[in-house]
Design a protein around this motif. Structure first.
Motif, PDB file in Angstrom:
ATOM      1  N   ILE A  83     -35.767  24.667  43.549  1.00 46.37           N
ATOM      2  CA  ILE A  83     -37.129  25.030  43.194  1.00 46.37           C
ATOM      3  C   ILE A  83     -38.055  24.293  44.148  1.00 46.37           C
ATOM      4  O   ILE A  83     -38.109  23.061  44.154  1.00 46.37           O
ATOM      5  CB  ILE A  83     -37.453  24.658  41.729  1.00 46.37           C
ATOM      6  CG1 ILE A  83     -36.395  25.248  40.785  1.00 46.37           C
ATOM      7  CG2 ILE A  83     -38.842  25.127  41.341  1.00 46.37           C
ATOM      8  CD1 ILE A  83     -36.298  26.755  40.837  1.00 46.37           C
ATOM      9  N   ARG A  84     -38.772  25.072  44.974  1.00 49.03           N
ATOM     10  CA  ARG A  84     -39.585  24.492  46.040  1.00 49.03           C
ATOM     11  C   ARG A  84     -41.074  24.703  45.782  1.00 49.03           C
ATOM     12  O   ARG A  84     -41.460  25.289  44.773  1.00 49.03           O
ATOM     13  CB  ARG A  84     -39.183  25.108  47.378  1.00 49.03           C
ATOM     14  CG  ARG A  84     -37.700  24.935  47.711  1.00 49.03           C
ATOM     15  CD  ARG A  84     -37.335  25.599  49.030  1.00 49.03           C
ATOM     16  NE  ARG A  84     -35.893  25.557  49.285  1.00 49.03           N
ATOM     17  CZ  ARG A  84     -35.247  24.532  49.829  1.00 49.03           C
ATOM     18  NH1 ARG A  84     -35.930  23.453  50.201  1.00 49.03           N
ATOM     19  NH2 ARG A  84     -33.944  24.572  50.026  1.00 49.03           N
ATOM     20  N   ALA A  85     -41.885  24.207  46.710  1.00 49.28           N
ATOM     21  CA  ALA A  85     -43.335  24.281  46.572  1.00 49.28           C
ATOM     22  C   ALA A  85     -43.788  25.719  46.308  1.00 49.28           C
ATOM     23  O   ALA A  85     -43.363  26.653  46.993  1.00 49.28           O
ATOM     24  CB  ALA A  85     -44.014  23.745  47.825  1.00 49.28           C
ATOM     25  N   GLY A  86     -44.644  25.871  45.296  1.00 51.08           N
ATOM     26  CA  GLY A  86     -45.162  27.178  44.929  1.00 51.08           C
ATOM     27  C   GLY A  86     -44.294  27.943  43.964  1.00 51.08           C
ATOM     28  O   GLY A  86     -44.601  29.098  43.629  1.00 51.08           O
ATOM     29  N   GLN A  87     -43.215  27.325  43.483  1.00 56.37           N
ATOM     30  CA  GLN A  87     -42.290  28.010  42.579  1.00 56.37           C
ATOM     31  C   GLN A  87     -42.262  27.341  41.209  1.00 56.37           C
ATOM     32  O   GLN A  87     -42.635  26.171  41.056  1.00 56.37           O
ATOM     33  CB  GLN A  87     -40.883  28.029  43.183  1.00 56.37           C
ATOM     34  CG  GLN A  87     -40.804  28.786  44.496  1.00 56.37           C
ATOM     35  CD  GLN A  87     -39.423  28.726  45.131  1.00 56.37           C
ATOM     36  OE1 GLN A  87     -38.567  27.912  44.766  1.00 56.37           O
ATOM     37  NE2 GLN A  87     -39.194  29.588  46.111  1.00 56.37           N
ATOM     38  N   VAL A  88     -41.805  28.116  40.217  1.00 55.40           N
ATOM     39  CA  VAL A  88     -41.690  27.612  38.856  1.00 55.40           C
ATOM     40  C   VAL A  88     -40.295  27.901  38.312  1.00 55.40           C
ATOM     41  O   VAL A  88     -39.583  28.765  38.830  1.00 55.40           O
ATOM     42  CB  VAL A  88     -42.750  28.244  37.912  1.00 55.40           C
ATOM     43  CG1 VAL A  88     -44.158  27.949  38.394  1.00 55.40           C
ATOM     44  CG2 VAL A  88     -42.531  29.755  37.772  1.00 55.40           C
ATOM     45  N   GLN A  89     -39.956  27.179  37.262  1.00 57.59           N
ATOM     46  CA  GLN A  89     -38.662  27.368  36.591  1.00 57.59           C
ATOM     47  C   GLN A  89     -38.858  27.124  35.100  1.00 57.59           C
ATOM     48  O   GLN A  89     -39.525  26.160  34.710  1.00 57.59           O
ATOM     49  CB  GLN A  89     -37.619  26.406  37.164  1.00 57.59           C
ATOM     50  CG  GLN A  89     -36.291  26.400  36.449  1.00 57.59           C
ATOM     51  CD  GLN A  89     -36.001  25.057  35.801  1.00 57.59           C
ATOM     52  OE1 GLN A  89     -36.340  24.012  36.326  1.00 57.59           O
ATOM     53  NE2 GLN A  89     -35.390  25.091  34.642  1.00 57.59           N
ATOM     54  N   TRP A  90     -38.316  28.029  34.294  1.00 60.53           N
ATOM     55  CA  TRP A  90     -38.460  27.939  32.835  1.00 60.53           C
ATOM     56  C   TRP A  90     -37.084  27.962  32.190  1.00 60.53           C
ATOM     57  O   TRP A  90     -36.221  28.751  32.584  1.00 60.53           O
ATOM     58  CB  TRP A  90     -39.301  29.109  32.333  1.00 60.53           C
ATOM     59  CG  TRP A  90     -39.272  29.336  30.846  1.00 60.53           C
ATOM     60  CD1 TRP A  90     -39.908  28.602  29.890  1.00 60.53           C
ATOM     61  CD2 TRP A  90     -38.596  30.384  30.153  1.00 60.53           C
ATOM     62  NE1 TRP A  90     -39.677  29.134  28.640  1.00 60.53           N
ATOM     63  CE2 TRP A  90     -38.866  30.230  28.770  1.00 60.53           C
ATOM     64  CE3 TRP A  90     -37.778  31.444  30.553  1.00 60.53           C
ATOM     65  CZ2 TRP A  90     -38.349  31.082  27.790  1.00 60.53           C
ATOM     66  CZ3 TRP A  90     -37.251  32.298  29.580  1.00 60.53           C
ATOM     67  CH2 TRP A  90     -37.554  32.103  28.222  1.00 60.53           C
ATOM     68  N   MET A  91     -36.894  27.101  31.209  1.00 62.52           N
ATOM     69  CA  MET A  91     -35.630  27.067  30.478  1.00 62.52           C
ATOM     70  C   MET A  91     -35.906  26.932  28.990  1.00 62.52           C
ATOM     71  O   MET A  91     -36.598  26.014  28.548  1.00 62.52           O
ATOM     72  CB  MET A  91     -34.768  25.896  30.967  1.00 62.52           C
ATOM     73  CG  MET A  91     -33.368  25.872  30.399  1.00 62.52           C
ATOM     74  SD  MET A  91     -32.333  24.638  31.220  1.00 62.52           S
ATOM     75  CE  MET A  91     -33.255  23.139  30.917  1.00 62.52           C
ATOM     76  N   SER A  92     -35.414  27.893  28.230  1.00 60.28           N
ATOM     77  CA  SER A  92     -35.475  27.822  26.776  1.00 60.28           C
ATOM     78  C   SER A  92     -34.157  27.217  26.312  1.00 60.28           C
ATOM     79  O   SER A  92     -33.107  27.862  26.393  1.00 60.28           O
ATOM     80  CB  SER A  92     -35.671  29.227  26.196  1.00 60.28           C
ATOM     81  OG  SER A  92     -35.730  29.184  24.778  1.00 60.28           O
ATOM     82  N   THR A  93     -34.207  25.948  25.869  1.00 58.09           N
ATOM     83  CA  THR A  93     -32.956  25.218  25.631  1.00 58.09           C
ATOM     84  C   THR A  93     -32.247  25.653  24.351  1.00 58.09           C
ATOM     85  O   THR A  93     -31.032  25.517  24.243  1.00 58.09           O
ATOM     86  CB  THR A  93     -33.206  23.702  25.558  1.00 58.09           C
ATOM     87  OG1 THR A  93     -33.935  23.380  24.367  1.00 58.09           O
ATOM     88  CG2 THR A  93     -33.990  23.232  26.774  1.00 58.09           C
ATOM     89  N   GLY A  94     -33.008  26.160  23.368  1.00 58.15           N
ATOM     90  CA  GLY A  94     -32.377  26.635  22.144  1.00 58.15           C
ATOM     91  C   GLY A  94     -31.440  25.619  21.545  1.00 58.15           C
ATOM     92  O   GLY A  94     -31.773  24.440  21.401  1.00 58.15           O
ATOM     93  N   ARG A  95     -30.213  26.061  21.236  1.00 57.83           N
ATOM     94  CA  ARG A  95     -29.264  25.184  20.536  1.00 57.83           C
ATOM     95  C   ARG A  95     -28.682  24.091  21.408  1.00 57.83           C
ATOM     96  O   ARG A  95     -28.042  23.169  20.916  1.00 57.83           O
ATOM     97  CB  ARG A  95     -28.136  26.025  19.938  1.00 57.83           C
ATOM     98  CG  ARG A  95     -27.308  26.785  20.954  1.00 57.83           C
ATOM     99  CD  ARG A  95     -26.118  27.465  20.281  1.00 57.83           C
ATOM    100  NE  ARG A  95     -25.387  28.309  21.207  1.00 57.83           N
ATOM    101  CZ  ARG A  95     -25.453  29.635  21.214  1.00 57.83           C
ATOM    102  NH1 ARG A  95     -26.248  30.256  20.365  1.00 57.83           N
ATOM    103  NH2 ARG A  95     -24.737  30.336  22.076  1.00 57.83           N
TER     104      ARG A  95
END
Length: 278
Positions: A83-95
């Motif tokens: 994940i570099r400059a200008g980027q995003v990352q999303w994680m729904s961790t749940g269980r």
């Protein structure tokens, strides 16, 4: 713009000694549906070189945004992404997930990024984990006539009768996040009255009134018109909006549940290997 209250970030460390500025709201009220805003901003690699080795999560969503530098994300679901400059990352961790975030060896000239935690409603906390990032596209932006720019990081945003969507629309609490950059003597007007919570975190410079500068979080009344204006210098800020979940929070380290017994079960499950491994 009606400011309800102001919070200043504080210095702390996390992971393997990474130095960060943090604003936490594990009371379930002050930031709801958000839980925490961490900012990593340094030109000294010793402040972040240790990164965040493998660790667990349950019951939250993590949202990472990089403005400078980069991290490599890896998790037990098989994802391994830079994940570099200008980027995003999303994680729904749940269980439950196990993941690591380590600085990229080829990142130059320091690091500037954020990790934001969102609470998950009780009904979703034991869902199957999910992962998504923006590494395959450029996040959309709006630049208005005054030179102010809004980049959609999560959710959809409307300004100057233009609407853009980030492509990340599943955040808990209908969460939406944007990065706003104001040139000197520019302004942005937004109507966010359809949200129950609006937060403004200043990461660069200071607003026109100069009282509110980098490291400050402003809790904004979403029912009042939102007018963000710069003075003689450029200003950068994150704008976070969402619908409060209004549920009881039980928090311990990387786990956020609704009761103490659920926290104890999370610890038992982690030690039993039920979260998997990288």
């Amino acid at each position: 713009m009606k400011i309800l209250n102001v919070t200043r970030s504080h210095s702390t460390q996390d992971g393997a000694g990474v130095k960060i500025q943090r604003i936490a709201g594990f009371d379930g009220k002050s930031l709801d549906p958000f839980l925490m805003i961490d900012e990593l901003k340094s030109s000294n690699s010793q402040d972040y070189i240790g990164g965040f080795p493998a660790h667990p999560h349950r019951g939250i969503e993590t949202f990472t945004y990089i403005r400078k530098g980069g991290f490599e994300h890896q998790d037990q679901m098989g994802n391994k992404k830079a994940i570099r400059a200008g980027q995003v990352q999303w994680m729904s961790t749940g269980r439950g997930v196990i993941h690591s975030e380590m600085p990229l060896a080829d990142a130059q000239h320091g690091m500037h990024g954020f990790q934001i935690w969102l609470n998950m409603p009780a009904k979703d906390k034991m869902n199957t984990p999910k992962y998504q990032d923006s590494s395959d596209r450029v996040l959309p932006s709006i630049i208005n006539q005054s030179g102010a720019q809004l980049t959609a990081l999560a959710g959809s945003w409307t300004e100057s009768q233009q609407t853009i969507s980030s492509g990340l629309d599943e955040l808990a609490g209908a969460g939406a996040i944007s990065d706003i950059w104001l040139q000197a003597h520019s302004a942005m007007y937004l109507d966010l009255s359809h949200y129950g919570k609006v937060l403004l975190y200043i990461h660069t410079g200071a607003l026109k009134d100069s009282r509110h500068q980098s490291g400050y979080l402003l809790n904004i009344d979403p029912q009042a018109p939102i007018h963000i204006e710069s003075g003689n210098q450029e200003v950068g800020l994150l704008l976070l909006a969402g619908q409060p979940i209004n549920e009881r929070i039980a928090h311990m380290g990387p786990f956020v549940m609704n009761t103490q017994e659920e926290l104890k079960q999370a610890v038992r499950d982690y030690h039993a290997g039920k979260f998997g491994a990288i």
